[in-house]
Enzyme design. Structure first.
Site, PDB file in Angstrom:
ATOM      1  N   SER A 113       0.806  -1.218   0.000  1.00 49.79           N
ATOM      2  CA  SER A 113       0.000   0.000   0.000  1.00 49.79           C
ATOM      3  C   SER A 113       0.846   1.279   0.000  1.00 49.79           C
ATOM      4  O   SER A 113       1.611   1.506  -0.908  1.00 49.79           O
ATOM      5  CB  SER A 113      -0.957  -0.043   1.190  1.00 49.79           C
ATOM      6  OG  SER A 113      -1.879   0.992   1.119  1.00 49.79           O
ATOM      7  N   HIS A 114       0.714   2.069   1.057  1.00 49.50           N
ATOM      8  CA  HIS A 114       1.365   3.377   1.116  1.00 49.50           C
ATOM      9  C   HIS A 114       2.754   3.301   1.723  1.00 49.50           C
ATOM     10  O   HIS A 114       3.405   4.328   1.883  1.00 49.50           O
ATOM     11  CB  HIS A 114       0.494   4.312   1.945  1.00 49.50           C
ATOM     12  CG  HIS A 114       0.110   3.657   3.243  1.00 49.50           C
ATOM     13  ND1 HIS A 114      -0.842   2.662   3.299  1.00 49.50           N
ATOM     14  CD2 HIS A 114       0.585   3.800   4.497  1.00 49.50           C
ATOM     15  CE1 HIS A 114      -0.950   2.239   4.549  1.00 49.50           C
ATOM     16  NE2 HIS A 114      -0.096   2.905   5.291  1.00 49.50           N
ATOM     17  N   ASP A 277      -2.290   6.613  -3.313  1.00 51.98           N
ATOM     18  CA  ASP A 277      -1.160   5.925  -2.684  1.00 51.98           C
ATOM     19  C   ASP A 277      -0.552   4.857  -3.589  1.00 51.98           C
ATOM     20  O   ASP A 277      -0.903   4.750  -4.769  1.00 51.98           O
ATOM     21  CB  ASP A 277      -1.584   5.325  -1.340  1.00 51.98           C
ATOM     22  CG  ASP A 277      -2.472   4.110  -1.522  1.00 51.98           C
ATOM     23  OD1 ASP A 277      -3.177   4.050  -2.541  1.00 51.98           O
ATOM     24  OD2 ASP A 277      -2.464   3.219  -0.650  1.00 51.98           O
ATOM     25  N   ASP A 279      -0.831   1.638  -4.098  1.00 46.70           N
ATOM     26  CA  ASP A 279      -1.665   0.685  -4.839  1.00 46.70           C
ATOM     27  C   ASP A 279      -2.997   1.281  -5.287  1.00 46.70           C
ATOM     28  O   ASP A 279      -3.869   0.564  -5.784  1.00 46.70           O
ATOM     29  CB  ASP A 279      -1.900  -0.573  -4.012  1.00 46.70           C
ATOM     30  CG  ASP A 279      -2.630  -0.288  -2.711  1.00 46.70           C
ATOM     31  OD1 ASP A 279      -2.464   0.821  -2.172  1.00 46.70           O
ATOM     32  OD2 ASP A 279      -3.371  -1.163  -2.226  1.00 46.70           O
ATOM     33  N   ASP A 281      -5.597   2.717  -3.700  1.00 41.89           N
ATOM     34  CA  ASP A 281      -6.890   2.654  -3.013  1.00 41.89           C
ATOM     35  C   ASP A 281      -7.140   3.858  -2.115  1.00 41.89           C
ATOM     36  O   ASP A 281      -8.267   4.128  -1.727  1.00 41.89           O
ATOM     37  CB  ASP A 281      -7.072   1.326  -2.251  1.00 41.89           C
ATOM     38  CG  ASP A 281      -5.951   1.032  -1.279  1.00 41.89           C
ATOM     39  OD1 ASP A 281      -5.010   1.845  -1.184  1.00 41.89           O
ATOM     40  OD2 ASP A 281      -6.024  -0.012  -0.600  1.00 41.89           O
ATOM     41  N   ARG A 282      -6.087   4.604  -1.780  1.00 44.35           N
ATOM     42  CA  ARG A 282      -6.285   5.783  -0.927  1.00 44.35           C
ATOM     43  C   ARG A 282      -6.392   7.052  -1.766  1.00 44.35           C
ATOM     44  O   ARG A 282      -5.938   7.094  -2.909  1.00 44.35           O
ATOM     45  CB  ARG A 282      -5.111   5.964   0.024  1.00 44.35           C
ATOM     46  CG  ARG A 282      -5.019   4.874   1.042  1.00 44.35           C
ATOM     47  CD  ARG A 282      -3.945   5.177   2.049  1.00 44.35           C
ATOM     48  NE  ARG A 282      -4.000   4.166   3.103  1.00 44.35           N
ATOM     49  CZ  ARG A 282      -3.489   4.324   4.307  1.00 44.35           C
ATOM     50  NH1 ARG A 282      -2.847   5.435   4.618  1.00 44.35           N
ATOM     51  NH2 ARG A 282      -3.591   3.361   5.203  1.00 44.35           N
ATOM     52  N   LYS A 376     -11.312   0.039  -1.132  1.00 42.19           N
ATOM     53  CA  LYS A 376     -11.405   1.481  -1.251  1.00 42.19           C
ATOM     54  C   LYS A 376     -10.795   1.870  -2.591  1.00 42.19           C
ATOM     55  O   LYS A 376     -10.027   1.092  -3.175  1.00 42.19           O
ATOM     56  CB  LYS A 376     -10.730   2.176  -0.084  1.00 42.19           C
ATOM     57  CG  LYS A 376      -9.305   1.774   0.150  1.00 42.19           C
ATOM     58  CD  LYS A 376      -8.886   2.215   1.536  1.00 42.19           C
ATOM     59  CE  LYS A 376      -7.481   1.739   1.848  1.00 42.19           C
ATOM     60  NZ  LYS A 376      -7.365   1.167   3.177  1.00 42.19           N
TER      61      LYS A 376
HETATM   62  C1  G1P Z   1      -4.063   1.432   8.282  1.00 42.19           C
HETATM   63  C2  G1P Z   1      -5.244   2.341   8.414  1.00 42.19           C
HETATM   64  C3  G1P Z   1      -6.516   1.603   8.091  1.00 42.19           C
HETATM   65  C4  G1P Z   1      -6.407   0.962   6.717  1.00 42.19           C
HETATM   66  C5  G1P Z   1      -5.153   0.135   6.625  1.00 42.19           C
HETATM   67  C6  G1P Z   1      -4.937  -0.404   5.220  1.00 42.19           C
HETATM   68  O1  G1P Z   1      -4.170   0.373   9.197  1.00 42.19           O
HETATM   69  O2  G1P Z   1      -5.321   2.908   9.697  1.00 42.19           O
HETATM   70  O3  G1P Z   1      -7.610   2.479   8.165  1.00 42.19           O
HETATM   71  O4  G1P Z   1      -7.526   0.164   6.458  1.00 42.19           O
HETATM   72  O5  G1P Z   1      -4.021   0.910   6.983  1.00 42.19           O
HETATM   73  O6  G1P Z   1      -4.811   0.617   4.288  1.00 42.19           O
HETATM   74  P1  G1P Z   1      -3.400   0.348  10.611  1.00 42.19           P
HETATM   75  O7  G1P Z   1      -1.951   0.547  10.329  1.00 42.19           O
HETATM   76  O8  G1P Z   1      -3.944   1.521  11.388  1.00 42.19           O
HETATM   77  O9  G1P Z   1      -3.754  -0.969  11.223  1.00 42.19           O
HETATM   78 ZN    ZN Z   2      -3.302   1.378  -0.345  1.00 40.80          ZN
END
Ligand code: G1P
Ligand code: ZN
Length: 543
Positions: A113-114, A277, A279, A281-282, A376
Site C-alpha cells: 500500500s502506502h 497511494d 496501490d 486505493d487511498r 477502497k
Molecule cells: C491502516 C489504516 C486503516 C487501513 C489500513 C490499510 O491500518 O489505519 O484504516 O484500512 O491501513 O490501508 P493500521 O496501520 O492503522 O492498522
Molecule cells: Zn493502499
C-alpha cells in the site's frame, strides 16, 4: 518444464495483518518466504487446482519477481487460469473489479500500500476473495495456520513469462491471460459517473493537479483524467510507476504529499488537486486554499453522491471505521440512512456491502469507496468529487463551507507515534485498558470524561465478533479520543491517537484545527501518559 517439489519448513510470523502479509522486502525475498506463504494460501482456499485467479501489484520492488514465482506455483498447483495485469501491474481497486467482473475464485495483490518500496523498504501480499474484497479474518487465520505447518511447495521450473505482451499464453496447463490493467476499470468508472459533465468542467477551464506519487495510479489517471476527460496534459504528475516510488513515501496525506498542499495554498493553486497511494486505493482531496480531511470527504460524498448517475437512486446506507470522525453519521441521520461503525480495515465493510446494507463507506486513513468494488478506491473518489463539482458549480472550499453550515463540523486530527518499542506500546495500552472503567467523571486538561470503553464489533450480517478494536474516551460536549496500535507497520509498534470535536457555532466553523482540538489533544496525552512512557514529545506524523 518440470514440476518441482521443494522441501521447506514453517517460517514464524507469516500472519496477515490489517491488510495482508506485510514485511520488509528482504524478508519476503529470503529463501522460501514467499513460496511458503503462497503454498499456505493454496491450502487455505482448498487448493488452487482448477481455479481462476487475478494477479497484479503496485509495481514496487520485487513485484515482478514475486509475480513470476506465483504464476509458476499456480501452474504447478493446477490452476485453470491466472488473469494478470500487463507487467504485473494492477491497482487494488482495479484488481477487485477484475475479480468481480470475471467471476474468478479470488485474486492476489502484491502491495504494501502506502509503505515505501525498495530492497530496504516494504513488500506485501494480499488475498482477495471472489467478492473482490480483502479476505476476511476467518480466511487469513486459516492461511496463517497453514504457514505453520507447510513442509513443501510445488513450483514449475521454467523461464519467465513475458508479462509485457497482452493476450493469452500457457504455463503448463494453466492459461495466463495478460490484460490491460486500465481498460475494465475505466469502463466501470464511465458507467458510474457523468463523464460529459466532467468534460464540460475541464473545457470550461477548470484546473486539476493529480499526484500519482510515482505509484500505480499514474497510468489510470492519465488515461481517464487527461485522455478521456480532457484535463490539460500534464495535470497528472509523477505518473510513471517506479519500483521505489521515486524514493518517496506514497501516502497521500499532508505530510507525505506536502508539495501538493503547498501548491493549493499558493498563488498558482489549481481548482482541484488530489493524490493517491502506492496501490491506488487511498485518496487525498484538496481544493484552492483547502485540504479536505478524509472523514469530511466521506461525509460530503455521502451527502452528494446522488448527483452522479451511478448513485442517483440514493444510498442504501453508509459505514465508517470506528476511528473515522462521525461527520458521515450526521449526513445519514439527516437523510434517514443507516450508518454502521466497523473496526479499522476495509475487510469489515465487505459483508455490509455484499448484503446491500451500505453503498458508501470510508476510513479516516484516506480510504473511501462504494459497492462498485470491494476495496477502497482513490481515483473513484476523485471522479465522484469532480462529478459533484460539475453539477453544483461550487469550488471545493465552498462545498465544505456549505456542508459544515448544514451539518456542523467535526474537527479532526490523527497523531501517529512510529517505531515505538512494541512491548512498551502494548503495556501502555494494556494499562489504559485497565483504567478505562475508572475514567468517567474525571477531568483532564479541563475536559470531563463522560464514558470510556474498548470497541468490539459484532458483524450484523454473519454474527462474527472482532474484539479489542481500539480504546475510546468520550468527553463532555461530544469530543472523543481513540487509541489503537497499527496493524500494518513493519517496525516496532505505531500508536495511533485519533482526536476529534464537534462544532456547530457558525462563527467557529473555520477556526484553526489545532486551536479547536488543543485541549482534547492534551487530555488524550495525559490519559495515556504518552510523553512520560515513550519519551516522545510530539507525534511523528499528524494527519
Ligand atoms: C491502516 C489504516 C486503516 C487501513 C489500513 C490499510 O491500518 O489505519 O484504516 O484500512 O491501513 O490501508 P493500521 O496501520 O492503522 O492498522
Ligand atoms: Zn493502499
Amino acid at each position: 518444464m518440470e514440476k518441482l517439489t521443494i522441501q521447506t519448513h514453517p517460517i514464524a510470523g507469516q500472519k496477515p495483518g490489517t491488510s495482508g502479509l506485510r514485511k520488509k522486502t528482504r524478508e519476503f525475498m529470503s529463501p522460501h518466504y514467499l513460496e511458503n506463504f503462497i503454498q499456505a494460501l493454496w491450502a487455505a482456499i482448498g487448493g488452487v487446482a482448477g481455479k481462476t485467479l487475478v494477479l497484479g501489484g503496485d509495481g514496487r520492488y520485487f513485484n515482478d519477481r514475486a509475480a513470476q514465482v506465483i504464476l509458476r506455483m499456480a501452474a504447478a498447483g493446477g490452476a485453470a487460469k491466472v488473469i494478470v495485469g500487463q507487467n504485473a501491474l494492477l491497482s487494488t481497486p482495479a484488481a477487485s473489479n477484475l475479480i468481480r467482473q470475471r467471476k474468478t475464485d479470488g485474486g492476489i495483490i502484491l502491495s504494501a500500500s502506502h509503505n515505501p518500496g525498495g530492497p530496504d523498504a516494504d513488500f506485501g501480499v494480499k488475498f482477495n476473495t471472489p467478492n473482490g474484497g480483502p479476505a476476511p479474518e476467518e480466511v487469513t487465520a486459516r492461511i496463517h495456520q497453514e504457514t505453520q505447518r507447510v513442509t513443501s511447495y510445488s513450483i514449475l521450473e521454467t523461464r519467465d513469462i513475458d508479462l509485457s505482451r497482452l493476450g493469452a499464453t500457457r504455463l503448463g496447463r494453466t492459461v495466463i491471460e495478460i490484460v490491460d490493467p486500465v481498460a475494465d476499470y475505466a469502463a466501470l468508472m464511465a458507467r458510474l459517473f457523468d463523464f460529459d459533465a466532467i468534460r464540460r468542467l475541464f473545457s470550461g477551464g477548470f484546473t486539476l493537479r493529480y499526484d500519482a506519487m510515482h505509484a500505480v495510479t499514474g497510468p489510470y489517471a492519465k488515461a481517464i483524467l487527461e485522455d478521456t476527460l480532457g484535463a490539460a496534459p500534464g495535470s497528472v504528475i509523477n505518473a510513471e510507476p517506479q519500483p521505489d516510488f521515486g524514493g518517496g513515501h506514497p501516502d497521500p496525506n499532508p505530510i507525505r504529499a506536502k508539495p501538493l498542499v503547498d501548491l493549493v495554498m499558493g498563488p498558482d493553486a489549481p481548482d482541484f488537486a488530489a493524490a493517491s497511494d502506492g496501490d491506488g486505493d487511498r485518496n487525498m482531496i484538496l481544493g484552492r486554499g483547502i485540504v479536505v480531511t478524509p472523514s469530511d470527504s466521506l461525509a460530503v460524498l455521502a451527502a452528494n453522491a446522488h448527483l452522479a448517475p451511478g448513485y442517483k437512486g440514493g444510498l442504501a446506507g453508509v459505514a465508517r471505521s470506528m476511528p473515522t470522525s462521525r461527520a458521515v453519521d450526521r449526513v445519514a441521520a439527516a437523510r434517514g440512512m443507516d450508518a454502521y461503525e466497523t473496526p479499522t480495515g476495509w475487510k469489515f465493510f465487505g459483508n455490509l456491502l455484499d448484503a446491500g446494507r451500505v453503498t458508501l463507506c470510508g476510513e479516516e486513513s484516506a480510504g473511501t469507496g462504494s459497492d462498485h468494488v470491494r476495496e477502497k478506491d482513490g481515483l473513484w473518489a476523485v471522479l465522484l468529487w469532480l462529478n459533484i463539482l460539475g453539477e453544483t458549480g461550487l469550488s471545493v472550499a465552498d462545498t465544505m463551507r456549505a456542508h459544515w453550515r448544514a451539518f456542523g463540523r467535526d474537527f479532526y486530527t490523527r497523531h501517529d507515534y512510529e517505531a515505538l518499542d512494541k512491548a512498551l506500546a502494548e503495556e501502555m495500552l494494556d494499562d489504559l485498558r485497565a483504567r478505562l472503567p475508572a475514567l468517567a467523571g474525571q477531568s483532564f486538561a479541563g475536559r470531563r470524561v463522560t464514558s470510556a470503553d474498548e470497541f468490539a464489533y459484532v458483524d450484523p450480517v454473519d454474527g462474527s465478533r472482532a474484539e479489542r478494536q481500539g480504546l475510546r474516551v468520550h468527553f463532555e460536549g461530544g469530543a472523543r479520543a481513540v487509541y489503537r496500535l497499527s496493524g500494518t507497520g513493519t517496525e516496532g509498534a505505531t500508536l495511533r491517537v485519533y482526536l476529534e470535536d464537534h462544532v456547530d457555532a457558525p462563527d467557529r466553523l473555520e477556526a484553526p484545527v489545532a486551536e479547536v482540538l488543543a485541549d482534547v489533544i492534551a487530555a488524550a496525552g495525559e490519559i495515556a501518559g504518552i510523553a512520560a512512557r515513550t519519551g516522545r514529545r510530539a507525534p511523528d506524523v499528524k494527519t
